[in-house]
Design an enzyme around this catalytic site. Structure first.
Site, PDB file in Angstrom:
ATOM      1  N   GLU A  68      -7.706 -38.341 -13.371  1.00 20.90           N
ATOM      2  CA  GLU A  68      -6.799 -38.372 -14.518  1.00 20.90           C
ATOM      3  C   GLU A  68      -7.200 -39.460 -15.508  1.00 20.90           C
ATOM      4  O   GLU A  68      -7.218 -39.227 -16.723  1.00 20.90           O
ATOM      5  CB  GLU A  68      -5.358 -38.578 -14.053  1.00 20.90           C
ATOM      6  CG  GLU A  68      -4.792 -37.420 -13.267  1.00 20.90           C
ATOM      7  CD  GLU A  68      -4.652 -36.122 -14.058  1.00 20.90           C
ATOM      8  OE1 GLU A  68      -4.547 -36.173 -15.301  1.00 20.90           O
ATOM      9  OE2 GLU A  68      -4.663 -35.063 -13.421  1.00 20.90           O
ATOM     10  N   ASN A 114      -8.641 -38.729 -19.237  1.00 21.63           N
ATOM     11  CA  ASN A 114      -7.966 -39.284 -20.419  1.00 21.63           C
ATOM     12  C   ASN A 114      -8.956 -40.012 -21.323  1.00 21.63           C
ATOM     13  O   ASN A 114      -8.899 -39.868 -22.550  1.00 21.63           O
ATOM     14  CB  ASN A 114      -6.852 -40.246 -20.011  1.00 21.63           C
ATOM     15  CG  ASN A 114      -5.558 -39.541 -19.677  1.00 21.63           C
ATOM     16  OD1 ASN A 114      -5.441 -38.332 -19.770  1.00 21.63           O
ATOM     17  ND2 ASN A 114      -4.567 -40.321 -19.273  1.00 21.63           N
ATOM     18  N   ARG A 170      -2.997 -29.299 -22.657  1.00 22.21           N
ATOM     19  CA  ARG A 170      -2.881 -30.433 -21.741  1.00 22.21           C
ATOM     20  C   ARG A 170      -1.447 -30.485 -21.235  1.00 22.21           C
ATOM     21  O   ARG A 170      -0.512 -30.239 -21.986  1.00 22.21           O
ATOM     22  CB  ARG A 170      -3.231 -31.755 -22.447  1.00 22.21           C
ATOM     23  CG  ARG A 170      -4.580 -31.771 -23.161  1.00 22.21           C
ATOM     24  CD  ARG A 170      -5.762 -31.535 -22.269  1.00 22.21           C
ATOM     25  NE  ARG A 170      -5.819 -32.509 -21.200  1.00 22.21           N
ATOM     26  CZ  ARG A 170      -6.574 -32.387 -20.132  1.00 22.21           C
ATOM     27  NH1 ARG A 170      -7.325 -31.338 -19.967  1.00 22.21           N
ATOM     28  NH2 ARG A 170      -6.565 -33.305 -19.205  1.00 22.21           N
TER      29      ARG A 170
END
Length: 145
Positions: free
Chosen positions: A48, A52, A106
């Protein structure tokens, strides 16, 4: 707290490198004798944070993502850094379901996932300079001493 071990990894901000970062951090964390669940948690949180950096920090443009890991006693600290665009409003970005890229479908759950799988998460960011995500996981294994 006793300093035990440290590693630093730098790679291009390409989505293919996300899996590489997961495996490297998991291999580094293995010296703490984690459970399979703990390894899965670490891999997910790293995925994650790296995703990002690539999608939001660099907006899929060329850049470098840095992952720094340290082991202190039974604690693993993971820092994922980019030198990308930065986060305008960290609190808003960390809200569940918030996404600055809805056109990319997303989910807006990246920070929530990181918070769920790690014991602590801190986010530092400056517009135009980048973002640093610090995650901490504490291990209970007896072999981590």
């Amino acid at each position: 707290m006793e300093y035990k071990n440290h590693m630093k990894l730098e790679f291009d901000s390409r989505s293919q490198n996300e899996a590489f970062a997961r495996v490297v951090v998991a291999a580094f964390a293995a010296q703490l004798d984690p459970t399979l669940e703990e390894i899965a948690d670490i891999k997910t949180a790293v995925s994650e944070a790296v995703t990002n950096a690539i999608i939001h920090g660099y907006e899929n443009q060329p850049g470098v993502v840095t992952v720094i890991c340290s082991i202190n006693g039974k604690e693993l600290e993971i820092v994922v850094q980019d030198n990308g665009r930065g986060i305008e409003d960290i609190q808003q970005a960390m809200e569940p379901l918030y996404t600055s890229k809805p056109e990319l479908e997303r989910s807006g759950m990246g920070f929530t996932v990181m918070e769920t799988f790690m014991d602590k998460i801190d986010v530092y960011s400056e517009l135009g300079k980048g973002t640093s995500i610090r995650m901490v996981k504490n291990f209970k294994s007896l072999n981590a001493e």
